[in-house]
Design an enzyme around this catalytic site. Structure first.
Site, short mmCIF file in Angstrom:
data_model
loop_
_atom_site.label_atom_id
_atom_site.label_comp_id
_atom_site.label_asym_id
_atom_site.label_seq_id
_atom_site.Cartn_x
_atom_site.Cartn_y
_atom_site.Cartn_z
N LEU A 1 0.84 -1.23 0.06
CA LEU A 1 -0.12 -0.11 0.12
C LEU A 1 1.15 1.32 0.15
CD1 LEU A 1 -2.88 -1.04 2.36
CD2 LEU A 1 -2.40 -1.55 0.09
N GLY B 1 1.24 -5.02 1.44
CA GLY B 1 0.09 -5.12 0.48
C GLY B 1 0.47 -5.89 -0.98
N ASN C 1 4.69 -7.54 6.59
CA ASN C 1 5.60 -6.88 7.65
C ASN C 1 4.93 -5.58 8.31
OD1 ASN C 1 5.56 -5.46 4.97
ND2 ASN C 1 7.27 -4.39 5.75
N GLU C 2 3.77 -5.73 8.36
CA GLU C 2 2.82 -4.47 9.12
C GLU C 2 3.16 -4.00 10.27
OE1 GLU C 2 1.77 -6.64 6.87
OE2 GLU C 2 0.11 -5.57 5.38
#
Ligand code: CO8
Length: 260
Positions: free
Chosen positions: A66, A111, A135-136
């Site tokens: 994202l 994303g 990996n958020e």
């Protein structure tokens, strides 16, 4: 502005190829995702189109995930609009009737990983410089339930538990080991192998395969479909928090420093 996605559709084979070409790193912006959804809708409606290969025209990167700039310093309205199209992309791809194959020719964090996880099969370039994963947490944010479930549906509960808590980015060999990707091939063969694999998948009676696919995926899809508004509200209130905005800023600074 030039198109961020180039679609080549071969009517004789019934296979479309989506080339992501949004420099520098195919980040999934509002415009990018809107274009992606429109392209997908067209292909999905064309009964002759039975297969879709998604790949990147950018060197070294499949997709950087994202676009962080769509979530940083933006109004709640903007964040809500952005999230809606992220949902739309996932709903369309995860629920696609087409055979979908990700030809992962470079790194694919967050994303970008989700995008490839929506496909039926993942082929990745065997280059240890590339990584893939959700990996958020490393950005101080939390992968939403449908990111998490897509991961669980692919690599199982335990692998997901570790991967998501630590925000792990896997090298190709490790990704293959946990089943995050299905096949590794030399960098210059990713697309060829994707095409060959597509031919194989397309020999299966279509209707039976489609019903089987939706049987596997619909429980997860239905959960988002019936909760879209609440999921948007969750996202907006989370992402606009001052502490979260600060984490995003620090992460972006880290990206810039790493470069220098
Ligand atoms: N968004 C916006 N800009 C980005 C992004 C991104 N995701 N990724 C990279 N960029 C920018 C960089 O800042 C850089 O900008 P500039 O040229 O102005 O300095 C430019 O793109 C090129 O990037 P790099 O120099 O880093 O390019 P490399 O080829 O060295 O590396 C990578 C490519 C590996 C893709 C690297 O850029 C990278 O790791 N990017 C960050 C990837 C990432 O962590 N993305 C996470 C996005 S969040 C997400 O997808 C899910 C969020 C779910 C939200 C849930 C909340 C509830």
């Amino acid at each position: 502005t030039s198109p961020k996605i180039k679609v080549d559709y071969d009517q004789t084979t019934g296979v479309a190829v989506m080339h992501m070409q949004s420099p520098p790193v195919n980040s999934l912006s509002l415009d990018f995702l809107t274009e992606l959804c429109i392209s997908l809708e067209k292909l999905e409606m064309d009964k002759g189109c039975r297969g879709l290969i998604i790949t990147s025209n950018q060197p070294k990167v499949f997709s950087a995930g994202l676009d962080i700039l769509e979530m940083y310093g933006k109004s709640p309205e903007h964040c809500g609009e952005f999230w809606k199209v992220v949902q739309e992309m996932w709903l369309k791809l995860y629920g696609s009737n087409m055979v979908t194959i990700a030809a992962i020719s470079g790194s694919s964090p967050a994303g970008g990983c989700l995008l490839s996880l929506t496909c039926d099969y993942r082929i990745m370039a065997d280059n240890p410089r590339y990584t893939i994963g959700l990996n958020e947490t490393q950005l101080g944010i939390v992968a939403p339930f449908w990111f998490k479930e897509t991961m669980v549906n692919t690599v199982g509960h335990r692998n997901t538990e570790v991967a998501l808590q630590l925000g792990l980015l896997y090298k190709p060999a490790e990704a293959l080991k946990i089943g995050l990707v299905d096949q590794l091939v030399p960098e210059d063969q990713v697309f060829t192998v994707a095409t060959q694999t597509m031919t194989k998948w397309l020999t299966i009676p279509e209707h039976a395969r489609q019903i089987t696919k939706s049987m596997m995926r619909n429980p997860t899809i239905d959960k988002l479909r019936t909760n879209r508004d609440a999921d948007i509200q969750n996202f907006v209130s989370f992402i606009t928090k001052e502490s979260i905005q600060k984490s995003l800023r620090m992460y972006m600074e880290m990206l810039k420093q790493r470069k220098a």
